[in-house]
Design a protein around this motif. Structure first.
Motif, short mmCIF file in Angstrom:
data_model
loop_
_atom_site.label_atom_id
_atom_site.label_comp_id
_atom_site.label_asym_id
_atom_site.label_seq_id
_atom_site.Cartn_x
_atom_site.Cartn_y
_atom_site.Cartn_z
N THR A 389 0.80 -1.37 -0.18
CA THR A 389 0.22 0.19 -0.13
C THR A 389 0.65 0.79 -0.18
OG1 THR A 389 -1.86 -1.00 1.13
CG2 THR A 389 -2.18 1.45 0.70
N PRO A 390 1.72 1.12 0.69
CA PRO A 390 2.38 3.07 0.54
C PRO A 390 2.90 2.97 -0.79
CG PRO A 390 2.88 1.45 2.99
CD PRO A 390 2.15 0.83 2.05
N ALA A 391 3.48 1.50 -0.83
CA ALA A 391 4.45 1.43 -2.57
C ALA A 391 3.86 2.35 -3.49
CB ALA A 391 5.20 0.33 -2.66
N TYR A 392 2.39 2.13 -3.25
CA TYR A 392 1.43 2.30 -4.44
C TYR A 392 0.93 3.55 -4.02
CZ TYR A 392 -2.38 1.89 -7.05
OH TYR A 392 -3.35 1.72 -8.44
N ILE A 393 1.61 4.37 -2.94
CA ILE A 393 0.86 5.17 -2.50
C ILE A 393 1.94 6.28 -3.65
CG2 ILE A 393 -0.35 7.63 -1.41
CD1 ILE A 393 -1.06 5.51 -0.02
N GLY A 422 -5.87 14.28 -13.81
CA GLY A 422 -6.54 14.02 -12.37
C GLY A 422 -7.42 12.51 -13.51
N LEU A 423 -6.78 12.35 -14.33
CA LEU A 423 -7.50 10.74 -14.64
C LEU A 423 -7.25 10.00 -14.30
CD1 LEU A 423 -8.70 9.03 -17.94
CD2 LEU A 423 -7.28 10.14 -18.91
N LEU A 424 -5.29 10.18 -14.34
CA LEU A 424 -4.47 9.25 -13.90
C LEU A 424 -4.50 8.96 -12.54
CD1 LEU A 424 -0.71 10.10 -15.68
CD2 LEU A 424 -2.32 8.55 -16.02
N ALA A 425 -5.28 10.24 -11.77
CA ALA A 425 -5.81 9.39 -9.81
C ALA A 425 -6.45 8.66 -10.61
CB ALA A 425 -5.35 11.20 -9.98
N ALA A 426 -7.65 9.32 -10.49
CA ALA A 426 -9.24 8.28 -11.05
C ALA A 426 -8.63 7.21 -11.53
CB ALA A 426 -10.22 8.99 -12.32
N LEU A 427 -7.27 7.05 -12.60
CA LEU A 427 -7.32 4.97 -13.21
C LEU A 427 -6.45 5.09 -11.82
CD1 LEU A 427 -6.23 5.93 -16.89
CD2 LEU A 427 -8.48 4.97 -15.51
N TYR A 428 -5.93 4.93 -10.20
CA TYR A 428 -5.24 4.37 -9.54
C TYR A 428 -5.83 4.74 -8.97
CZ TYR A 428 -0.22 5.92 -12.21
OH TYR A 428 0.77 5.42 -12.96
N VAL A 429 -6.58 5.34 -8.64
CA VAL A 429 -7.62 4.88 -7.69
C VAL A 429 -8.47 3.92 -7.55
CG1 VAL A 429 -9.83 5.75 -5.81
CG2 VAL A 429 -7.60 7.16 -6.59
N ILE A 433 -8.55 -0.12 -6.26
CA ILE A 433 -10.54 -0.65 -6.39
C ILE A 433 -10.23 -2.11 -6.40
CG2 ILE A 433 -12.99 -0.45 -5.80
CD1 ILE A 433 -12.38 2.83 -5.62
N LEU A 434 -9.83 -2.35 -7.36
CA LEU A 434 -10.20 -3.99 -8.31
C LEU A 434 -9.32 -4.70 -7.47
CD1 LEU A 434 -9.80 -2.35 -11.34
CD2 LEU A 434 -12.03 -3.19 -10.68
N LEU A 435 -7.92 -4.27 -7.06
CA LEU A 435 -6.69 -5.19 -6.45
C LEU A 435 -7.50 -5.59 -5.06
CD1 LEU A 435 -3.96 -3.78 -7.98
CD2 LEU A 435 -4.78 -5.11 -8.61
N SER A 436 -8.74 -4.32 -4.28
CA SER A 436 -8.89 -5.25 -2.79
C SER A 436 -10.20 -5.96 -3.26
CB SER A 436 -8.78 -3.98 -2.46
OG SER A 436 -7.85 -2.63 -2.09
N LEU A 437 -10.71 -5.23 -4.02
CA LEU A 437 -12.06 -5.94 -4.53
C LEU A 437 -12.00 -7.07 -5.43
CD1 LEU A 437 -14.84 -3.41 -3.82
CD2 LEU A 437 -13.65 -4.54 -2.47
#
Length: 474
Positions: A389-393, A422-429, A433-437
């Motif tokens: 998680t820290p690495a991802y952020i 903004g597009l990249l930030a949304a994609l990373y978010v 979520i996809l990795l968590s769910l």
């Protein structure tokens, strides 16, 4: 002057130079395909790092004890049998009889085993391995079944004074220094091996003469060290196994599952109850003398009954102490979405090029795509040190900031660059979520792709992809 219209009455958007919108689209696709090469190499890099992690884990756990499976106790009694052989001599059939020694294996009527697993994390450099100390306490009750005669062996044939009480351990290196076994309240002297004929585990000679009239109660305690997984191969008529541990993320596999195991952040309690009818075997079996068959080591990385019994007829109940987050698996799943990042980013650049009139060259596509690929390398490198998680952020913030700053120069506008950021930030978010769910990742991803495709179709509905716009007159 106004740009000309095509035959459908739609106004043709112009191009800089001689490049049509379709040509620009093919250019973006070509650059994206080129980026598939470094993206695929990240799969190989992740696999290589995972292999190094496994080698490091084996090095860390070397000498401690492997993943363990225990079996027993069982009572093995030698008995005398008569074998008849028929041979042809001088044209006549001759029958001879000879005595030989065989073994009768008696499983306990009831076996109650209690296990306390104390997990530990051992570290070397950036790698960790889960090891444990397990304390076993148990009791077994041995008695001849009422239908013993059906086995073809009478008590008078048995040498009860030479019986062996056997315990099987898949890796005896993990045995503690002071196992204790008592029969009828008297301590037994333990010997190494799965029996007098060899094998893995420990055993004790016992005079089972009392068994002809009364049952034998056996109490045992021993400590066992291992790593990652612990399994029990039940053999009794009624096996009751209770397990307690402070490890918060167990995985219950094998051929049998516990009854409603409570699992929390403080650990877990598991309770098994397995009968010999479920095992498909009798409490009494006979065979030739030989080394005891050692219990199979627990399987790693395979879920379900096939994991415990593949290539072996021994049935087990298995508990694995898994790491809650397998960072290499997470990075591998994240990399599979690499084309999604490249596609959405290139699509935004293409829209600015075709609709906004800001020319984007192939080199600029390539550089921004290379930054997107670099995200997964940063994610893997940082995750090994600070966690996923820290690495991802950190990696997401670095790449989003880099591409935002670069696109400000490419698109000649910080407003347009803010859209890219903004597009990249949304994609990373969304990716996180996809990795968590994991269970709903396909559904969420499909819905997002549908929404993105609908938006692109709407935004480009007036573009003539094969047309060329004349340069507007002043």
């Amino acid at each position: 002057m106004l740009a000309p219209t095509n035959g459908r009455g739609l106004r043709m958007l112009s191009l800089d130079g001689e490049r049509s919108p379709g040509f620009k689209l093919m250019l973006a696709i070509f650059v994206g395909l080129l980026l598939s090469i470094p993206l695929f190499s990240i799969y190989l890099l992740n696999f290589d790092r995972q292999s190094q992690m496994r080698e490091a884990t084996q090095s860390i756990t070397a000498g401690w004890g492997a993943a363990q499976t225990i079996s027993g106790p069982v009572l093995v009694i030698p008995y005398r049998a008569t074998a008849t052989e028929t041979a042809i001599e001088n044209g006549q059939s001759v029958t001879r009889s000879r005595d030989l020694m065989r073994e009768l294996t008696l499983a306990p009527e009831i076996a109650e085993v209690s296990t306390e697993i104390a997990p530990k994390l051992r570290e070397r450099s950036i790698y960790q391995a889960v090891v444990y100390d397990a304390q076993f306490r148990g009791k077994a009750r041995f008695a001849f079944p009422l239908d013993l005669a059906r086995s073809g062996v009478e008590p008078s044939q048995m040498d009860l004074s030479r019986a062996e009480l056997r315990f099987g351990v898949s890796d005896p290196r993990g045995l503690g220094s002071n196992p204790h076994v008592n029969a009828r309240g008297e301590p037994l002297r333990l010997q190494p091996g799965g029996g007098s004929n060899g094998g893995r585990g420990f055993f004790a000679w016992i005079d089972a003469g009392i068994l002809a009239k009364n049952p034998i109660i056996v109490d045992f305690t021993f400590d066992l060290r291992g790593n990652e997984a612990l399994a029990l191969a039940p053999q009794a008529g009624d096996t009751r196994w209770t397990v307690h541990s402070t490890w918060p993320s167990p995985s219950f596999t094998g051929d049998f599952l516990p009854e409603h195991p409570p699992v929390s952040s403080k650990g877990f309690d598991a309770s098994y109850r397995i009968g010999n009818l479920a095992l498909g075997r009798s409490l009494v079996s006979t065979g030739d003398p030989g080394a005891a068959t050692p219990p199979p080591a627990p399987s790693k990385g395979v879920e379900g009954p096939l994991a415990a019994t593949s290539g072996d007829s021994v049935q087990t109940a298995q508990i694995s102490l898994i790491q809650p987050v397998d960072l290499y698996s997470q990075v591998n799943r994240a990399t599979k979405y690499g084309f999604l990042f490249i596609g959405f980013t290139f699509l935004a650049l293409l829209m600015f090029d075709v609709i906004g009139g800001v020319r984007v060259s192939a080199v600029e596509y390539l550089l921004m795509g290379a930054a997107l690929v670099l995200f997964f390398v940063l994610l893997l490198a940082l995750a090994e040190v600070v966690g996923f998680t820290p690495a991802y952020i950190v990696a997401a913030a670095a790449i989003a900031g880099l591409n935002t700053a670069y696109s400000a120069a490419v698109l000649a506008s910080w407003t347009r660059a803010a859209f890219i950021g903004g597009l990249l930030a949304a994609l990373y978010v969304v990716l996180y979520i996809l990795l968590s769910l994991e269970a709903f990742s396909l559904l969420i991803g499909a819905l997002l792709l549908f929404a993105a495709l609908a938006g692109v179709m709407y935004a480009t509905r007036r573009i003539d992809w094969g047309g060329k716009r004349e340069v507007a007159e002043a």
